[in-house]
Scaffold this motif. Structure first.
Motif, mmCIF file in Angstrom:
data_model
loop_
_atom_site.group_PDB
_atom_site.id
_atom_site.type_symbol
_atom_site.label_atom_id
_atom_site.label_comp_id
_atom_site.label_asym_id
_atom_site.label_seq_id
_atom_site.Cartn_x
_atom_site.Cartn_y
_atom_site.Cartn_z
ATOM 1 N N GLY A 64 43.167 33.518 41.337
ATOM 2 C CA GLY A 64 42.890 34.944 41.316
ATOM 3 C C GLY A 64 43.695 35.761 40.326
ATOM 4 N N VAL A 65 44.022 35.177 39.184
ATOM 5 C CA VAL A 65 44.810 35.874 38.167
ATOM 6 C C VAL A 65 43.940 36.196 36.958
ATOM 7 C CG1 VAL A 65 46.683 35.583 36.479
ATOM 8 C CG2 VAL A 65 47.022 34.911 38.859
ATOM 9 N N THR A 66 44.069 37.414 36.435
ATOM 10 C CA THR A 66 43.465 37.812 35.170
ATOM 11 C C THR A 66 44.601 38.061 34.191
ATOM 12 O OG1 THR A 66 41.552 38.830 36.225
ATOM 13 C CG2 THR A 66 42.078 39.567 33.989
ATOM 14 N N ILE A 67 44.494 37.473 32.996
ATOM 15 C CA ILE A 67 45.508 37.660 31.958
ATOM 16 C C ILE A 67 44.844 38.335 30.770
ATOM 17 C CG2 ILE A 67 47.173 36.538 30.435
ATOM 18 C CD1 ILE A 67 47.325 34.275 32.498
ATOM 19 N N GLY A 68 45.376 39.480 30.372
ATOM 20 C CA GLY A 68 44.811 40.266 29.291
ATOM 21 C C GLY A 68 44.939 39.597 27.936
ATOM 22 N N ALA A 69 44.060 39.984 27.044
ATOM 23 C CA ALA A 69 43.979 39.404 25.705
ATOM 24 C C ALA A 69 45.320 39.458 24.978
ATOM 25 C CB ALA A 69 42.927 40.149 24.891
ATOM 26 N N GLY A 70 45.607 38.363 24.273
ATOM 27 C CA GLY A 70 46.766 38.307 23.398
ATOM 28 C C GLY A 70 48.099 38.039 24.078
ATOM 29 N N ALA A 71 48.100 37.819 25.382
ATOM 30 C CA ALA A 71 49.356 37.586 26.094
ATOM 31 C C ALA A 71 49.906 36.190 25.787
ATOM 32 C CB ALA A 71 49.143 37.734 27.598
ATOM 33 N N VAL A 72 51.227 36.071 25.848
ATOM 34 C CA VAL A 72 51.899 34.777 25.765
ATOM 35 C C VAL A 72 52.482 34.522 27.154
ATOM 36 C CG1 VAL A 72 53.774 33.449 24.726
ATOM 37 C CG2 VAL A 72 52.444 35.054 23.331
ATOM 38 N N VAL A 73 52.006 33.452 27.802
ATOM 39 C CA VAL A 73 52.449 33.136 29.165
ATOM 40 C C VAL A 73 53.442 31.987 29.078
ATOM 41 C CG1 VAL A 73 51.715 32.525 31.491
ATOM 42 C CG2 VAL A 73 50.169 33.839 30.013
ATOM 43 N N ARG A 74 54.708 32.281 29.336
ATOM 44 C CA ARG A 74 55.751 31.268 29.259
ATOM 45 C C ARG A 74 56.429 31.028 30.595
ATOM 46 N NH1 ARG A 74 60.840 33.518 28.514
ATOM 47 N NH2 ARG A 74 60.842 35.759 28.191
ATOM 48 N N LYS A 75 56.074 31.842 31.597
ATOM 49 C CA LYS A 75 56.604 31.678 32.947
ATOM 50 C C LYS A 75 55.444 31.613 33.930
ATOM 51 C CE LYS A 75 60.943 34.065 32.097
ATOM 52 N NZ LYS A 75 61.816 35.161 32.521
ATOM 53 N N SER A 76 55.651 30.936 35.035
ATOM 54 C CA SER A 76 54.599 30.802 36.040
ATOM 55 C C SER A 76 54.261 32.150 36.669
ATOM 56 C CB SER A 76 55.021 29.819 37.118
ATOM 57 O OG SER A 76 55.117 28.513 36.577
ATOM 58 N N ILE A 77 53.006 32.280 37.094
ATOM 59 C CA ILE A 77 52.523 33.476 37.787
ATOM 60 C C ILE A 77 52.187 33.044 39.205
ATOM 61 C CG2 ILE A 77 50.728 35.230 37.866
ATOM 62 C CD1 ILE A 77 50.509 34.942 34.789
ATOM 63 N N ILE A 78 52.907 33.603 40.187
ATOM 64 C CA ILE A 78 52.770 33.137 41.566
ATOM 65 C C ILE A 78 52.038 34.122 42.478
ATOM 66 C CG2 ILE A 78 54.767 31.620 41.397
ATOM 67 C CD1 ILE A 78 56.392 33.777 42.892
ATOM 68 N N GLU A 79 51.669 35.299 41.950
ATOM 69 C CA GLU A 79 50.931 36.270 42.751
ATOM 70 C C GLU A 79 49.643 36.640 42.035
ATOM 71 O OE1 GLU A 79 53.076 39.700 44.112
ATOM 72 O OE2 GLU A 79 54.943 38.568 44.258
ATOM 73 N N PRO A 80 48.510 36.685 42.779
ATOM 74 C CA PRO A 80 47.246 37.107 42.164
ATOM 75 C C PRO A 80 47.374 38.527 41.609
ATOM 76 C CG PRO A 80 46.875 36.206 44.359
ATOM 77 C CD PRO A 80 48.354 36.353 44.192
ATOM 78 N N GLY A 81 46.601 38.832 40.577
ATOM 79 C CA GLY A 81 46.623 40.167 40.007
ATOM 80 C C GLY A 81 46.234 40.140 38.544
ATOM 81 N N VAL A 82 46.360 41.295 37.912
ATOM 82 C CA VAL A 82 46.043 41.454 36.499
ATOM 83 C C VAL A 82 47.363 41.561 35.734
ATOM 84 C CG1 VAL A 82 44.927 42.919 34.771
ATOM 85 C CG2 VAL A 82 43.887 42.623 37.037
#
Length: 95
Positions: A64-82
């Motif tokens: 349930g995660v949305t990641i916006g354009a152009g983001a760099v994800v280097r850490k885990s995402i543990i909560e649903p959201g934008v």
């Protein structure tokens, strides 16, 4: 290298890059040809990964995660959201 797992109903925009490894680097900062550091990536179900997002090794993204354009994800995402990237204003040297 390692492993990349993607859950059901997850969508990807164009130009998304997922790297489950980095080049190993010597103590003097020189990349070691043919030597890598790998760690699996897990992307949950019902996610939307926007265009040109870069996901790096070892990241786990929950359902349930949305990641916006152009983001760099280097850490885990543990909560649903934008999640969106803040605008880059300054570059700094690492190390």
């Amino acid at each position: 290298m390692s492993e990349i797992r993607i859950g059901e109903n997850t969508l990807f925009g164009e130009g998304v890059r997922i790297y489950d490894h980095d080049h190993a680097i010597s103590e003097t900062g020189v990349p070691l040809k043919g030597s890598f550091l790998a760690d699996p990536i897990v992307i949950g179900s019902n996610c939307w990964i926007g265009s040109n997002v870069l996901i790096l090794k070892g990241v786990r993204i929950c359902d349930g995660v949305t990641i916006g354009a152009g983001a760099v994800v280097r850490k885990s995402i543990i909560e649903p959201g934008v999640y969106v990237a803040k605008q880059l204003t300054n570059l700094s040297k690492v190390g």
